[in-house]
Design an enzyme around this catalytic site. Structure first.
Site, short mmCIF file in Angstrom:
data_model
loop_
_atom_site.label_atom_id
_atom_site.label_comp_id
_atom_site.label_asym_id
_atom_site.label_seq_id
_atom_site.Cartn_x
_atom_site.Cartn_y
_atom_site.Cartn_z
N ASP A 47 30.73 -1.81 -4.88
CA ASP A 47 31.39 -2.58 -3.81
C ASP A 47 31.91 -1.71 -2.67
O ASP A 47 32.40 -2.23 -1.67
CB ASP A 47 32.55 -3.39 -4.40
CG ASP A 47 32.07 -4.46 -5.37
OD1 ASP A 47 30.90 -4.86 -5.27
OD2 ASP A 47 32.85 -4.88 -6.23
N ARG A 68 27.62 -11.50 -11.83
CA ARG A 68 26.89 -10.32 -12.31
C ARG A 68 27.54 -9.73 -13.54
O ARG A 68 26.83 -9.21 -14.42
CB ARG A 68 26.77 -9.29 -11.19
CG ARG A 68 28.09 -8.83 -10.60
CD ARG A 68 27.86 -7.89 -9.43
NE ARG A 68 29.08 -7.54 -8.75
CZ ARG A 68 29.13 -6.76 -7.69
NH1 ARG A 68 28.03 -6.28 -7.17
NH2 ARG A 68 30.27 -6.47 -7.11
N ASP A 69 28.87 -9.78 -13.63
CA ASP A 69 29.54 -9.28 -14.83
C ASP A 69 29.13 -10.09 -16.05
O ASP A 69 28.79 -9.54 -17.10
CB ASP A 69 31.06 -9.36 -14.66
CG ASP A 69 31.59 -8.40 -13.63
OD1 ASP A 69 30.95 -7.36 -13.40
OD2 ASP A 69 32.64 -8.69 -13.02
N TRP A 117 26.33 -3.90 -6.47
CA TRP A 117 27.00 -3.37 -7.67
C TRP A 117 28.11 -2.43 -7.25
O TRP A 117 29.22 -2.54 -7.75
CB TRP A 117 26.04 -2.66 -8.64
CG TRP A 117 26.74 -2.21 -9.90
CD1 TRP A 117 26.95 -2.95 -11.04
CD2 TRP A 117 27.37 -0.95 -10.14
NE1 TRP A 117 27.66 -2.22 -11.96
CE2 TRP A 117 27.94 -0.97 -11.43
CE3 TRP A 117 27.53 0.23 -9.38
CZ2 TRP A 117 28.63 0.09 -11.99
CZ3 TRP A 117 28.22 1.29 -9.93
CH2 TRP A 117 28.75 1.23 -11.22
N HIS A 164 30.87 2.11 -17.02
CA HIS A 164 29.85 1.07 -17.02
C HIS A 164 28.44 1.67 -16.96
O HIS A 164 27.49 1.15 -17.55
CB HIS A 164 30.10 0.17 -15.80
CG HIS A 164 29.28 -1.08 -15.74
ND1 HIS A 164 29.76 -2.25 -15.20
CD2 HIS A 164 28.02 -1.36 -16.12
CE1 HIS A 164 28.84 -3.19 -15.26
NE2 HIS A 164 27.76 -2.67 -15.82
#
Length: 799
Positions: free
Chosen positions: A488, A363-364, A486, A639
């Site tokens: 965690d 995903r990153d 997303w 982010h």
């Protein structure tokens, strides 16, 4: 407090005070030969991988946090004084020692001035080479002759496998053997084992690194760390440097180092130049070849010029000149360069990431590509195809893809409990962005394999990603959170539901419908519209909390991000993505973003949630693992900031969008760097929020999705310059105080020069647009109107 400044003309950040709050770093090289260097010459080097190819040692989480590194000590034969050409490690008093560090695009220059001796050391990795150069210039600014002796120092890893090198000492202390010949040190590990260059992950093979000197005579050497430093000394006072002479020792076992002794006599005003070469290979072969190749300073200069030209060419897809110099410094150099390093190294190589994430997090990496598509579309396309082949035939994804070991069609699918619900949702941001940037609509029809079995078109992969979440719905008809969504720290369980991913899924549907409309896929459109209608009803019925969107449901029905919660009653992501996904429109969209401003916004950025968690059972949410105001426990998670900026521009609120953008802009903290502490030229993962005693301090610089979304939101939503399927759209949303801006954008091989005027001080709204003097309706320049150099003039205001 200021520690440096932006030199925009040279595309450098200049640190003129070396005692920075944290070690301020830069990257050298590429994904083949990479290196990290700090303003005090600390850092390490690695080949292919920081976890499996780290051949220079660094001690993480130490004070100072960047030692050892690439050191050059100077010893005065007459006075017996000694110092280092970077302020650290010797650390002479700053009232007598002057230092300057210039971090540039994949190079760093560190200068010093002490005791009438000036030095300048340039560090870079030549293009296509498995080595780095340190070009050293030493000048006598005094009136008397000086006799100096220089000592290099690097600390070689005993095994390239970082875990073994730092932890398995009962093994790695017995495997190194060094040699010296003709100005070059060879550091070998497992030298009696076979070399296996085709099997990089085999850690116990024979490997060699070298350090040599080009352009000056080596008069001594040391290769044993303990004998160079002294058993009870530090890098600040090595016994060999203090005594002024190498012992010419050879290390066999224990710990190796690379110390070359070079004698330098300087008349008043005289300068001497030599180059240290450090790299991969045997000293007698690659090392000797390197000192011959780089003996001529003109060759070194040419190699550095090539590095600068290469990297500058990779950051100039968009340039802008706005009324805000801090915005300009970031958008024109440091944000795109930050994006390139994140694209290259994902979350694997920094002064914080020590190789524990070896490979490309799914995903990153999918998100990281968005920030580089316009600068390196071909490379980004190759990476995108690699990551699409990391998707499993179920529609989920492998958590990590290792480029050096990936075998599409033959990988083992993750266990069902290890899937993350958001992984493949990011494809709906990145794939269309790539197609629009390259004007390659046929990419959707390209057939690529799944990681485990089977293959499909790219559009088929996207459909499978949607189906993955449709097949894993919870009791309220929302996507299940699975292992993570997303965040965690949310403990949703396999059947708990995520509103954030529900909004991502909505975005996926509208994106998929738009693509299918291009191809006339009527049945696919009907399928997507039917499922979208059902999803919308479920979001409305179960995710809307009256004034904002909830965050999630645990599988037992417990709510997250609801007004019913004492802690974590509102989260940022569902509000910004409510707008981005277009579920929230009109008054509701304004309401949720007003609630963000009211409940979550601070002077240093927007908090992830509020209030923080301190009493909630950790079996419900793991956020209490962290102190209040840190990381996922109500910190300013950088982010997410770009999403809020995007949402505000979609509402036409340029002033608010820009306020949010500036609140986490690194350059905005250049004059108060003691608060932010991290580098003021790159983004960090998170900032401690108002709930923490260290409010405003940022952590985990460089490798973060923050850089990508900050750039994307600034370039495509504030400046409003974004590719579409039909051409290049220009629809700015800027602060009303701006009178306009200019920009140059590369697009489909053309150069587009843009001038935006804002005479009426509006925040958004194109009233006039001309392309090469021809009036154009709307905000999109059709591709057929683009020439090799296209001049665009835009006026903002009411039509």
């Amino acid at each position: 407090m200021r520690y440096g400044y932006f030199d925009d003309e040279k595309k450098e950040y200049v640190i003129d005070r070396p005692d920075t709050p944290k070690s301020w770093s830069n990257y050298l090289g590429t994904t083949r030969y990479g290196a990290i260097i700090t303003n005090n010459a600390g850092g390490y080097s690695f080949f292919h991988s920081t976890a499996q190819g780290r051949f220079l040692r660094l001690r993480f989480n130490a004070i100072p946090m960047d030692q050892p590194g690439r050191y050059l000590y100077l010893y005065d034969k007459n006075s017996k004084d000694y110092w280092s050409t970077s302020w650290q490690p010797v650390g002479k008093p700053l009232d007598k020692y002057k230092s300057e560090c210039r971090h540039g695009s994949a190079y760093t220059i560190i200068s010093s001035d002490y005791s009438e001796i000036q030095t300048e050391t340039l560090f870079f990795v030549p293009m296509g080479k498995d080595l780095e150069c340190w070009r050293v210039k030493i000048t006598n600014t005094g009136k008397t002759k000086r006799s100096l002796r220089a000592f290099t120092y690097v600390e070689f890893a005993s095994n390239w496998n970082a875990g073994d090198d730092m932890g398995n000492l009962q093994y790695t202390q017995y495997i190194i053997k060094t040699a010296y010949e003709n100005g070059v040190i060879d550091h070998g590990s497992n030298i009696f084992m076979p070399e296996q260059p085709e099997n990089f992950q085999e850690k116990d093979q024979a490997r060699h690194t070298f350090i040599g000197c080009a352009g000056a005579k080596v008069t001594g050497f040391d290769t044993d760390r303990e004998k160079f430093l002294g058993n009870y000394r530090t890098y600040a006072n090595p016994i060999v440097v203090e005594q002024g002479e190498c012992q010419n020792n050879i290390a066999e076992g224990d710990n190796g180092c690379g110390t070359l002794q070079i004698d330098i006599d300087l008349e008043p005003g005289e300068s001497k130049i030599f180059t240290i070469v450090l790299g991969i290979g045997k000293g007698a072969v690659e090392g000797q070849a390197a000192i011959k190749e780089f003996a001529d300073p003109a060759v070194v200069q040419k190699a550095w010029d090539e590095v600068k030209a290469y990297w500058h060419g990779r950051i100039e897809g968009l340039t802008a000149n706005t009324p805000d110099p801090q915005f300009n410094s970031m958008i024109n150099m440091w944000n795109p360069f930050n994006n390139l390093m994140t694209f290259a190294w994902s979350r694997a190589a920094s002064l914080v990431y020590s190789g524990e994430r070896d490979g490309l997090g799914y995903r990153d990496t999918i998100q990281d590509m968005i920030g580089v598509l316009h600068n390196i579309p071909e490379e980004a396309g190759e990476r995108l195809e690699l990551m699409i082949t990391g998707q499993v035939s179920t529609g989920g994804a492998m958590p990590v893809v290792k480029p050096f070991a990936h075998n599409p069609g033959r990988e083992k699918a993750p266990d069902e409990h290890h899937y993350r619900s958001d992984d493949c949702m990011w494809l709906f941001n990145t794939i269309p962005a790539y197609v629009k940037e390259t004007n390659n609509i046929e990419f959707y029809n390209k057939v690529l394999p799944y990681s485990d079995k089977g293959s499909d078109t790219v559009l088929g992969h996207m459909r499978r990603a949607i189906e993955f979440n449709l097949n894993r719905m919870g009791a309220h008809g929302l996507p299940c959170g699975l292992h993570a969504d997303w965040n965690d720290c949310l403990v949703l369980g396999q059947r708990g539901e995520t509103v954030f991913v529900a909004l991502q899924l909505r975005f996926a549907f509208i994106t998929y419908i738009e693509i299918c409309e291009h191809f006339g896929k009527k049945s696919e459109i009907e399928w997507a519209q039917k499922n979208l209608a059902t999803l919308d009803k479920n979001i409305e019925a179960h995710a809307w909390d009256g004034e904002w969107y909830m965050r999630a449901y645990r599988e037992d029905g417990l709510k997250f991000g609801s007004k019913d919660n004492d802690e974590g009653s509102i989260f940022l992501n569902p509000q910004s993505w409510g707008v981005i996904s277009q579920h929230a429109t009109g008054d509701r969209a304004k309401l949720v973003m007003d609630k963000v401003n009211e409940r979550l916004a601070t002077e240093y950025g927007i908090m992830l949630c509020d209030p923080p968690y301190e009493k909630t059972d950790p079996s419900v949410i793991k956020a209490p693992l962290f102190n209040k105001g840190m990381k996922e426990n109500a910190a300013i998670f950088n982010h997410t900031q770009g999403w809020a900026v995007m949402a505000e521009t979609m509402l036409g609120r340029g002033n608010q969008a820009y306020k949010y953008y500036k609140s986490y802009l690194p350059a905005a903290y250049n004059e108060i760097a003691e608060i932010r502490e991290s580098e003021p030229y790159v983004y960090s993962q998170s900032t401690h929020s108002k709930h923490n005693l260290r409010f405003g301090a940022s952590r985990l610089p460089w490798l973060s999705g923050t850089a990508t979304w900050a750039y994307f939101s600034a370039a495509q939503y504030v400046l409003g310059i974004r590719p579409t399927y039909n051409g290049l759209e220009i629809d700015p949303c800027i602060p009303s105080e701006w009178l306009g801006f200019t920009a140059t954008r590369r697009f489909v091989g053309k150069t587009v020069k843009i001038k935006v005027d804002n005479p009426h001080h509006v925040e958004k709204g194109v009233s006039l647009m001309s392309v090469n003097g021809e009036p154009i309706e709307g905000t999109i320049i059709p591709i057929n109107k683009l020439t090799d150099v296209t001049e665009v003039v835009i006026t903002l205001g009411k039509k």
